[in-house]
Design a protein around this motif. Sequence first.
Motif, PDB file in Angstrom:
ATOM      1  N   VAL A 298       0.867  -1.177   0.000  1.00 49.23           N
ATOM      2  CA  VAL A 298       0.000   0.000   0.000  1.00 49.23           C
ATOM      3  C   VAL A 298       0.903   1.225   0.000  1.00 49.23           C
ATOM      4  O   VAL A 298       1.985   1.201   0.582  1.00 49.23           O
ATOM      5  CB  VAL A 298      -0.974   0.001   1.203  1.00 49.23           C
ATOM      6  N   ASP A 299       0.460   2.271  -0.671  1.00 51.27           N
ATOM      7  CA  ASP A 299       1.212   3.520  -0.726  1.00 51.27           C
ATOM      8  C   ASP A 299       0.546   4.513   0.224  1.00 51.27           C
ATOM      9  O   ASP A 299      -0.545   4.999  -0.061  1.00 51.27           O
ATOM     10  CB  ASP A 299       1.216   4.050  -2.157  1.00 51.27           C
ATOM     11  N   ALA A 300       1.202   4.802   1.335  1.00 49.32           N
ATOM     12  CA  ALA A 300       0.626   5.705   2.348  1.00 49.32           C
ATOM     13  C   ALA A 300       0.352   7.091   1.782  1.00 49.32           C
ATOM     14  O   ALA A 300      -0.492   7.819   2.295  1.00 49.32           O
ATOM     15  CB  ALA A 300       1.545   5.803   3.561  1.00 49.32           C
ATOM     16  N   ASP A 301       1.051   7.463   0.702  1.00 44.26           N
ATOM     17  CA  ASP A 301       0.844   8.759   0.064  1.00 44.26           C
ATOM     18  C   ASP A 301      -0.020   8.651  -1.187  1.00 44.26           C
ATOM     19  O   ASP A 301      -0.282   9.651  -1.851  1.00 44.26           O
ATOM     20  CB  ASP A 301       2.190   9.390  -0.308  1.00 44.26           C
ATOM     21  N   GLY A 302      -0.480   7.432  -1.514  1.00 44.16           N
ATOM     22  CA  GLY A 302      -1.263   7.221  -2.725  1.00 44.16           C
ATOM     23  C   GLY A 302      -2.740   7.510  -2.532  1.00 44.16           C
ATOM     24  O   GLY A 302      -3.161   8.044  -1.493  1.00 44.16           O
ATOM     25  N   PRO A 303      -3.548   7.163  -3.543  1.00 42.91           N
ATOM     26  CA  PRO A 303      -4.991   7.387  -3.455  1.00 42.91           C
ATOM     27  C   PRO A 303      -5.580   6.738  -2.197  1.00 42.91           C
ATOM     28  O   PRO A 303      -5.255   5.594  -1.880  1.00 42.91           O
ATOM     29  CB  PRO A 303      -5.542   6.710  -4.718  1.00 42.91           C
ATOM     30  N   PHE A 304      -6.393   7.485  -1.484  1.00 41.22           N
ATOM     31  CA  PHE A 304      -7.012   7.028  -0.241  1.00 41.22           C
ATOM     32  C   PHE A 304      -5.958   6.639   0.801  1.00 41.22           C
ATOM     33  O   PHE A 304      -6.209   5.834   1.687  1.00 41.22           O
ATOM     34  CB  PHE A 304      -7.966   5.853  -0.482  1.00 41.22           C
ATOM     35  N   GLY A 305      -4.772   7.217   0.692  1.00 45.95           N
ATOM     36  CA  GLY A 305      -3.667   6.878   1.577  1.00 45.95           C
ATOM     37  C   GLY A 305      -3.822   7.444   2.979  1.00 45.95           C
ATOM     38  O   GLY A 305      -4.526   8.431   3.214  1.00 45.95           O
ATOM     39  N   TYR A 306      -3.130   6.805   3.888  1.00 42.94           N
ATOM     40  CA  TYR A 306      -3.203   7.153   5.301  1.00 42.94           C
ATOM     41  C   TYR A 306      -2.683   8.568   5.573  1.00 42.94           C
ATOM     42  O   TYR A 306      -3.265   9.297   6.376  1.00 42.94           O
ATOM     43  CB  TYR A 306      -2.422   6.131   6.123  1.00 42.94           C
ATOM     44  N   GLU A 307      -1.595   8.964   4.930  1.00 42.76           N
ATOM     45  CA  GLU A 307      -0.965  10.255   5.241  1.00 42.76           C
ATOM     46  C   GLU A 307      -1.909  11.423   4.969  1.00 42.76           C
ATOM     47  O   GLU A 307      -2.046  12.318   5.802  1.00 42.76           O
ATOM     48  CB  GLU A 307       0.348  10.424   4.478  1.00 42.76           C
ATOM     49  N   ALA A 308      -2.563  11.421   3.817  1.00 45.05           N
ATOM     50  CA  ALA A 308      -3.515  12.498   3.510  1.00 45.05           C
ATOM     51  C   ALA A 308      -4.707  12.433   4.463  1.00 45.05           C
ATOM     52  O   ALA A 308      -5.201  13.458   4.936  1.00 45.05           O
ATOM     53  CB  ALA A 308      -3.982  12.400   2.065  1.00 45.05           C
ATOM     54  N   PHE A 309      -5.158  11.214   4.763  1.00 49.28           N
ATOM     55  CA  PHE A 309      -6.310  11.053   5.651  1.00 49.28           C
ATOM     56  C   PHE A 309      -6.017  11.586   7.049  1.00 49.28           C
ATOM     57  O   PHE A 309      -6.782  12.380   7.595  1.00 49.28           O
ATOM     58  CB  PHE A 309      -6.739   9.591   5.715  1.00 49.28           C
ATOM     59  N   ILE A 310      -4.917  11.156   7.655  1.00 50.99           N
ATOM     60  CA  ILE A 310      -4.644  11.507   9.045  1.00 50.99           C
ATOM     61  C   ILE A 310      -4.457  13.020   9.212  1.00 50.99           C
ATOM     62  O   ILE A 310      -4.745  13.570  10.279  1.00 50.99           O
ATOM     63  CB  ILE A 310      -3.446  10.711   9.620  1.00 50.99           C
TER      64      ILE A 310
ATOM     65  N   GLY B 160     -25.673   3.575  14.248  1.00 52.51           N
ATOM     66  CA  GLY B 160     -27.020   3.443  14.790  1.00 52.51           C
ATOM     67  C   GLY B 160     -27.580   4.758  15.302  1.00 52.51           C
ATOM     68  O   GLY B 160     -28.798   4.972  15.294  1.00 52.51           O
ATOM     69  N   ALA B 161     -26.702   5.659  15.725  1.00 47.44           N
ATOM     70  CA  ALA B 161     -27.122   6.975  16.196  1.00 47.44           C
ATOM     71  C   ALA B 161     -27.135   8.007  15.064  1.00 47.44           C
ATOM     72  O   ALA B 161     -27.375   9.187  15.303  1.00 47.44           O
ATOM     73  CB  ALA B 161     -26.191   7.442  17.321  1.00 47.44           C
ATOM     74  N   GLY B 162     -26.863   7.548  13.840  1.00 49.97           N
ATOM     75  CA  GLY B 162     -26.864   8.456  12.693  1.00 49.97           C
ATOM     76  C   GLY B 162     -25.694   9.416  12.670  1.00 49.97           C
ATOM     77  O   GLY B 162     -25.800  10.514  12.120  1.00 49.97           O
ATOM     78  N   LEU B 163     -24.555   9.023  13.232  1.00 49.46           N
ATOM     79  CA  LEU B 163     -23.431   9.945  13.400  1.00 49.46           C
ATOM     80  C   LEU B 163     -22.294   9.757  12.404  1.00 49.46           C
ATOM     81  O   LEU B 163     -21.393  10.589  12.348  1.00 49.46           O
ATOM     82  CB  LEU B 163     -22.889   9.838  14.830  1.00 49.46           C
ATOM     83  N   ILE B 164     -22.291   8.680  11.625  1.00 53.24           N
ATOM     84  CA  ILE B 164     -21.224   8.499  10.630  1.00 53.24           C
ATOM     85  C   ILE B 164     -21.662   9.162   9.335  1.00 53.24           C
ATOM     86  O   ILE B 164     -22.707   8.834   8.776  1.00 53.24           O
ATOM     87  CB  ILE B 164     -20.899   7.012  10.394  1.00 53.24           C
ATOM     88  N   ASP B 165     -20.846  10.100   8.868  1.00 58.24           N
ATOM     89  CA  ASP B 165     -21.117  10.794   7.615  1.00 58.24           C
ATOM     90  C   ASP B 165     -20.512  10.069   6.424  1.00 58.24           C
ATOM     91  O   ASP B 165     -21.054  10.097   5.318  1.00 58.24           O
ATOM     92  CB  ASP B 165     -20.526  12.211   7.656  1.00 58.24           C
ATOM     93  N   GLU B 166     -19.358   9.441   6.666  1.00 55.08           N
ATOM     94  CA  GLU B 166     -18.576   8.887   5.575  1.00 55.08           C
ATOM     95  C   GLU B 166     -17.869   7.619   6.051  1.00 55.08           C
ATOM     96  O   GLU B 166     -17.449   7.529   7.201  1.00 55.08           O
ATOM     97  CB  GLU B 166     -17.549   9.951   5.186  1.00 55.08           C
ATOM     98  N   MET B 167     -17.762   6.656   5.144  1.00 54.92           N
ATOM     99  CA  MET B 167     -17.025   5.431   5.436  1.00 54.92           C
ATOM    100  C   MET B 167     -16.029   5.226   4.296  1.00 54.92           C
ATOM    101  O   MET B 167     -16.412   5.195   3.127  1.00 54.92           O
ATOM    102  CB  MET B 167     -18.003   4.251   5.539  1.00 54.92           C
ATOM    103  N   ILE B 168     -14.751   5.133   4.661  1.00 56.85           N
ATOM    104  CA  ILE B 168     -13.706   4.892   3.673  1.00 56.85           C
ATOM    105  C   ILE B 168     -13.143   3.510   3.960  1.00 56.85           C
ATOM    106  O   ILE B 168     -12.626   3.259   5.049  1.00 56.85           O
ATOM    107  CB  ILE B 168     -12.589   5.953   3.754  1.00 56.85           C
ATOM    108  N   VAL B 169     -13.282   2.614   2.984  1.00 55.38           N
ATOM    109  CA  VAL B 169     -12.867   1.231   3.174  1.00 55.38           C
ATOM    110  C   VAL B 169     -11.839   0.861   2.117  1.00 55.38           C
ATOM    111  O   VAL B 169     -12.052   1.075   0.924  1.00 55.38           O
ATOM    112  CB  VAL B 169     -14.067   0.263   3.089  1.00 55.38           C
ATOM    113  N   THR B 170     -10.731   0.321   2.574  1.00 55.41           N
ATOM    114  CA  THR B 170      -9.687  -0.202   1.716  1.00 55.41           C
ATOM    115  C   THR B 170      -9.850  -1.717   1.701  1.00 55.41           C
ATOM    116  O   THR B 170      -9.671  -2.369   2.722  1.00 55.41           O
ATOM    117  CB  THR B 170      -8.306   0.197   2.275  1.00 55.41           C
TER     118      THR B 170
END
Length: 184
Positions: free
Chosen positions: A30-42, A125-135
């Motif tokens: 996995v490329d931490a700097d690639g698409p959907f990568g951890y570095e941009a996310f964090i 269940g409480a309607g609090l997740i706006d987005e789910m990103i799954v690898t």
Amino acid sequence: MSTVYFTASSLDGFIVDTDDSLDWLTSRAVDADGPFGYEAFISTIGALVMGSKTYDWILRNHPGEWMYTQPSWVITHRPEIIAPGHPVETFAGPAEELHPRLVEAAGGKDVWIVGGGEVAAQFQGAGLIDEMIVTYAPCTLGAGARLLPTRSEWVLADSGVNADFVCARWRRAGDRSWGMGAGG
């Protein structure tokens, strides 16, 4: 500001195997700097929350100093599990009571639901997740802890490939606050 469940999954929807192992995940490219990568996310995250199983996994696999700089919570009824020196708070109540604290601590950035699936299910269940990103890893596990062990509806917002993984960004179905560009 969004509340995001960012995680990895096997093709058949498990986030850990029956031995609570992530070897099926960590052995792949996995490329931490690639698409959907951890570095941009964090870099978008202002606060995070996880369950006690995830925290225990971190203790076993990344001992020493706490690995996150963001304010962190563990949902548990066992506050004694927090390692000395870890700047982590515990919470033993419903997700909807913790969420405002997470949002405040995030200071305008996103809140990350680290895991696992049961914690994510509480927030969902409480309607609090706006987005789910799954690898998605190119394997099946057959059993283990589910990605999101609750019924829910999502809309695909974006997808891509990062080395061995197919990645998808899902938005909560019915959420009209996204995707409304200039023509929307």
